[in-house]
Design an enzyme around this catalytic site. Sequence first.
Site, PDB file in Angstrom:
ATOM      1  N   ASP A  91       1.816 -18.313  27.321  1.00  0.00           N
ATOM      2  CA  ASP A  91       1.679 -17.619  26.043  1.00  0.00           C
ATOM      3  C   ASP A  91       0.408 -16.791  26.043  1.00  0.00           C
ATOM      4  O   ASP A  91      -0.586 -17.216  26.638  1.00  0.00           O
ATOM      5  CB  ASP A  91       1.569 -18.674  24.932  1.00  0.00           C
ATOM      6  CG  ASP A  91       2.593 -18.494  23.836  1.00  0.00           C
ATOM      7  OD1 ASP A  91       3.646 -17.904  24.106  1.00  0.00           O
ATOM      8  OD2 ASP A  91       2.333 -18.949  22.715  1.00  0.00           O
ATOM      9  N   TYR A 124      -3.132 -15.567  24.463  1.00  0.00           N
ATOM     10  CA  TYR A 124      -4.089 -16.202  23.563  1.00  0.00           C
ATOM     11  C   TYR A 124      -3.845 -15.689  22.145  1.00  0.00           C
ATOM     12  O   TYR A 124      -3.518 -14.517  21.947  1.00  0.00           O
ATOM     13  CB  TYR A 124      -5.523 -15.874  23.982  1.00  0.00           C
ATOM     14  CG  TYR A 124      -5.900 -16.394  25.349  1.00  0.00           C
ATOM     15  CD1 TYR A 124      -5.899 -17.758  25.630  1.00  0.00           C
ATOM     16  CD2 TYR A 124      -6.272 -15.528  26.376  1.00  0.00           C
ATOM     17  CE1 TYR A 124      -6.262 -18.238  26.885  1.00  0.00           C
ATOM     18  CE2 TYR A 124      -6.637 -15.998  27.633  1.00  0.00           C
ATOM     19  CZ  TYR A 124      -6.623 -17.354  27.876  1.00  0.00           C
ATOM     20  OH  TYR A 124      -6.979 -17.818  29.123  1.00  0.00           O
ATOM     21  N   PHE A 157      -3.915 -15.552  31.298  1.00  0.00           N
ATOM     22  CA  PHE A 157      -5.211 -16.218  31.468  1.00  0.00           C
ATOM     23  C   PHE A 157      -6.414 -15.318  31.220  1.00  0.00           C
ATOM     24  O   PHE A 157      -7.536 -15.793  31.126  1.00  0.00           O
ATOM     25  CB  PHE A 157      -5.338 -16.863  32.858  1.00  0.00           C
ATOM     26  CG  PHE A 157      -4.372 -17.985  33.099  1.00  0.00           C
ATOM     27  CD1 PHE A 157      -4.547 -19.222  32.481  1.00  0.00           C
ATOM     28  CD2 PHE A 157      -3.277 -17.823  33.937  1.00  0.00           C
ATOM     29  CE1 PHE A 157      -3.660 -20.258  32.689  1.00  0.00           C
ATOM     30  CE2 PHE A 157      -2.379 -18.866  34.155  1.00  0.00           C
ATOM     31  CZ  PHE A 157      -2.569 -20.087  33.534  1.00  0.00           C
TER      32      PHE A 157
END
Length: 222
Positions: A66, A68, A79
């Site tokens: 997902d 952030y 990431f």
Amino acid sequence: MIDPEMHESWKTLLTEEFKKEYFIGLKNFLVEEKKAHLIYPPGKLIFSAFNFTPFDKIKVVILGQDPYHGAGQANGFCFSVNDEVRCPPSLVNIFKEMKSDCGCEIPITGNLESWAKQGVFLLNATLTVRANEAGSHQKKGWEQFTDAVIKLISDKQEHVVFMLWGNYAKAKAELINAQKHLVLQAAHPSPLARGAFFGSRHFSKANEYLKNEGKSPVNWCI
């Protein structure tokens, strides 16, 4: 909202995918979501991974789940966070492993754009999220799209390294032909995994494989 702004190499390969009923439904969902909610990442960044890493330049695929969901964090790479945004705990652990494995210094930025420019395709399974609501855009069609992308890479490319971190990413292994690609699996870099990610040495293993296949290694240092 999501007229796909991406490198032509991807647009050509995904033209038929964009016409499918689920993708049209996904697009309509996002149009309505944007009317009522703040969505991350901003529209122009949703397909960053597809813009910075052309299809024929892919060397490594890293799979996330997902984006952030905090303000200013998501930039379209799994990431990764925007410059001047504090690194989330999982990214901190990724950098610790990178330092241990490759000798890189811990960078001052959590922006992984430099990896993307070298052929590291940083793909989240879900490409958007409602602000401050983790997982809010799961099961709306994004997973079907990104599964198709993973399979496309597996089918049409040769000798790509797939890094699957955590159980969610590991489940994608069934989409990948391990006979012609290198599939590396490890625990998730999240602190919740209690350090099980450390020592996986995926960065050096990827470079060793790429060099053996006649490809230039990735400079993981940021």
